[in-house]
Motif scaffolding. Structure first.
Motif, mmCIF file in Angstrom:
data_model
loop_
_atom_site.group_PDB
_atom_site.id
_atom_site.type_symbol
_atom_site.label_atom_id
_atom_site.label_comp_id
_atom_site.label_asym_id
_atom_site.label_seq_id
_atom_site.Cartn_x
_atom_site.Cartn_y
_atom_site.Cartn_z
ATOM 1 N N HIS A 40 -1.788 5.954 0.720
ATOM 2 C CA HIS A 40 -2.949 5.124 1.048
ATOM 3 C C HIS A 40 -3.122 3.997 0.020
ATOM 4 C CE1 HIS A 40 -7.183 4.116 1.772
ATOM 5 N NE2 HIS A 40 -7.469 4.512 0.544
ATOM 6 N N ALA A 41 -3.042 4.340 -1.248
ATOM 7 C CA ALA A 41 -3.218 3.347 -2.317
ATOM 8 C C ALA A 41 -2.130 2.281 -2.270
ATOM 9 C CB ALA A 41 -3.219 4.046 -3.677
ATOM 10 N N HIS A 42 -0.892 2.684 -2.072
ATOM 11 C CA HIS A 42 0.198 1.711 -2.053
ATOM 12 C C HIS A 42 0.186 0.857 -0.791
ATOM 13 C CE1 HIS A 42 1.664 3.882 -5.525
ATOM 14 N NE2 HIS A 42 2.468 2.853 -5.744
ATOM 15 N N ILE A 43 -0.209 1.436 0.317
ATOM 16 C CA ILE A 43 -0.326 0.633 1.540
ATOM 17 C C ILE A 43 -1.367 -0.462 1.341
ATOM 18 C CG2 ILE A 43 -1.281 0.718 3.890
ATOM 19 C CD1 ILE A 43 0.349 3.255 4.325
ATOM 20 N N LEU A 44 -2.477 -0.134 0.694
ATOM 21 C CA LEU A 44 -3.515 -1.144 0.493
ATOM 22 C C LEU A 44 -3.156 -2.149 -0.606
ATOM 23 C CD1 LEU A 44 -6.774 0.932 1.009
ATOM 24 C CD2 LEU A 44 -5.729 -0.728 2.552
ATOM 25 N N VAL A 45 -2.592 -1.685 -1.699
ATOM 26 C CA VAL A 45 -2.298 -2.601 -2.805
ATOM 27 C C VAL A 45 -1.067 -3.460 -2.516
ATOM 28 C CG1 VAL A 45 -1.624 -2.747 -5.240
ATOM 29 C CG2 VAL A 45 -3.448 -1.197 -4.550
ATOM 30 N N VAL A 46 0.013 -2.828 -2.102
ATOM 31 C CA VAL A 46 1.232 -3.590 -1.838
ATOM 32 C C VAL A 46 1.181 -4.220 -0.448
ATOM 33 C CG1 VAL A 46 3.733 -3.446 -1.596
ATOM 34 C CG2 VAL A 46 2.614 -2.168 -3.395
ATOM 35 N N GLY A 73 10.608 -13.589 1.459
ATOM 36 C CA GLY A 73 9.937 -13.050 2.644
ATOM 37 C C GLY A 73 10.581 -11.774 3.141
ATOM 38 N N TRP A 74 11.887 -11.805 3.324
ATOM 39 C CA TRP A 74 12.559 -10.620 3.860
ATOM 40 C C TRP A 74 12.557 -9.454 2.877
ATOM 41 C CZ3 TRP A 74 12.456 -9.904 8.609
ATOM 42 C CH2 TRP A 74 12.581 -10.953 9.509
ATOM 43 N N ILE A 81 7.608 -2.145 3.506
ATOM 44 C CA ILE A 81 7.733 -1.082 4.510
ATOM 45 C C ILE A 81 8.549 0.081 3.945
ATOM 46 C CG2 ILE A 81 8.724 -0.498 6.763
ATOM 47 C CD1 ILE A 81 7.990 -3.412 7.619
ATOM 48 N N GLY A 82 9.664 -0.251 3.278
ATOM 49 C CA GLY A 82 10.518 0.795 2.711
ATOM 50 C C GLY A 82 9.810 1.637 1.669
ATOM 51 N N LEU A 83 9.063 0.987 0.774
ATOM 52 C CA LEU A 83 8.351 1.737 -0.266
ATOM 53 C C LEU A 83 7.291 2.646 0.337
ATOM 54 C CD1 LEU A 83 7.680 2.171 -3.376
ATOM 55 C CD2 LEU A 83 5.832 0.563 -2.934
ATOM 56 N N THR A 84 6.468 2.107 1.211
ATOM 57 C CA THR A 84 5.353 2.910 1.731
ATOM 58 C C THR A 84 5.834 4.019 2.660
ATOM 59 O OG1 THR A 84 4.933 1.233 3.438
ATOM 60 C CG2 THR A 84 3.620 1.108 1.421
ATOM 61 N N VAL A 85 6.800 3.733 3.517
ATOM 62 C CA VAL A 85 7.349 4.781 4.389
ATOM 63 C C VAL A 85 8.125 5.793 3.549
ATOM 64 C CG1 VAL A 85 8.965 5.255 6.279
ATOM 65 C CG2 VAL A 85 7.370 3.338 6.455
ATOM 66 N N GLY A 86 8.903 5.302 2.588
ATOM 67 C CA GLY A 86 9.633 6.199 1.696
ATOM 68 C C GLY A 86 8.705 7.103 0.908
ATOM 69 N N PHE A 105 15.508 6.887 0.119
ATOM 70 C CA PHE A 105 14.729 5.952 0.933
ATOM 71 C C PHE A 105 13.599 5.357 0.100
ATOM 72 C CE2 PHE A 105 11.981 4.375 4.204
ATOM 73 C CZ PHE A 105 12.766 4.198 5.337
ATOM 74 N N PHE A 106 12.892 6.210 -0.623
ATOM 75 C CA PHE A 106 11.781 5.810 -1.488
ATOM 76 C C PHE A 106 12.275 4.856 -2.579
ATOM 77 C CE2 PHE A 106 8.302 7.899 -4.378
ATOM 78 C CZ PHE A 106 7.555 6.742 -4.357
ATOM 79 N N ILE A 107 13.363 5.211 -3.246
ATOM 80 C CA ILE A 107 13.891 4.401 -4.351
ATOM 81 C C ILE A 107 14.410 3.056 -3.845
ATOM 82 C CG2 ILE A 107 15.772 4.243 -6.050
ATOM 83 C CD1 ILE A 107 15.389 7.289 -6.492
ATOM 84 N N VAL A 108 15.134 3.064 -2.751
ATOM 85 C CA VAL A 108 15.684 1.812 -2.219
ATOM 86 C C VAL A 108 14.548 0.872 -1.794
ATOM 87 C CG1 VAL A 108 17.019 0.796 -0.318
ATOM 88 C CG2 VAL A 108 17.922 2.762 -1.575
ATOM 89 N N GLY A 109 13.545 1.410 -1.093
ATOM 90 C CA GLY A 109 12.399 0.589 -0.696
ATOM 91 C C GLY A 109 11.694 -0.011 -1.894
ATOM 92 N N GLY A 110 11.456 0.804 -2.913
ATOM 93 C CA GLY A 110 10.797 0.322 -4.120
ATOM 94 C C GLY A 110 11.623 -0.714 -4.867
ATOM 95 N N THR A 111 12.931 -0.518 -4.897
ATOM 96 C CA THR A 111 13.818 -1.457 -5.579
ATOM 97 C C THR A 111 13.836 -2.807 -4.865
ATOM 98 O OG1 THR A 111 15.184 0.361 -6.382
ATOM 99 C CG2 THR A 111 16.188 -1.838 -6.374
ATOM 100 N N ILE A 112 13.893 -2.784 -3.549
ATOM 101 C CA ILE A 112 13.863 -4.035 -2.788
ATOM 102 C C ILE A 112 12.534 -4.754 -3.022
ATOM 103 C CG2 ILE A 112 13.865 -5.027 -0.458
ATOM 104 C CD1 ILE A 112 15.873 -2.773 0.298
ATOM 105 N N LEU A 113 11.442 -3.994 -3.074
ATOM 106 C CA LEU A 113 10.141 -4.598 -3.346
ATOM 107 C C LEU A 113 10.103 -5.218 -4.745
ATOM 108 C CD1 LEU A 113 7.297 -5.185 -2.311
ATOM 109 C CD2 LEU A 113 6.599 -2.982 -3.289
#
Length: 133
Positions: A40-46, A73-74, A81-86, A105-113
């Protein structure tokens, strides 16, 4: 203008993330189950805050490199999406995915972010002067 297009994309995506974050927050409040607090926190902040700020930025400034705007942008969209879903998969794992898969999945999403934030910093330091707009 590519900045304006990304500004609209970011604000629309931010609105979607804002709704999802508010829905998760109201569900947690009503159920008393706070397992989704970090999601919830990451969806709202990021998802809501960062994307909305980037939208405002792109509506206000001209960027020298249009390729960097697209790259930012991409990576921002995929990373958010990757971080929050991960994070959802890792913390709650509603689909019983393999633990290694959820972690990667979590690490890759966060790294891309993180890459998107670095690109954004680069963009801000290479802005055209306001009077050149």
């Amino acid at each position: 203008m590519v900045e304006k297009k990304w500004g609209i994309r970011f604000i629309r995506l931010a609105a979607i993330f804002g709704l999802i974050g508010a829905f998760i927050g109201s569900d947690m409040s009503g159920s008393g189950n706070y397992a989704l607090r970090p999601v919830h926190a990451h969806i709202l902040v990021v998802g809501w805050l960062s994307l909305a700020v980037w939208a405002l930025f792109y509506q206000s400034f001209v960027v020298k490199s249009k390729k960097l705007v697209h790259l930012h942008g991409w990576t921002a969209v995929i990373g958010t999406i990757g971080l929050t879903v991960g994070m959802l998969f890792y913390n709650v794992n509603p689909f019983n995915f393999n633990e290694t898969f959820t972690l990667v999945f979590f690490i890759v999403g966060g790294t891309i972010l993180l890459i998107s934030y670095v690109i954004f910093i680069w963009i801000t330091f290479t802005l055209k002067a306001v009077e050149d707009k």
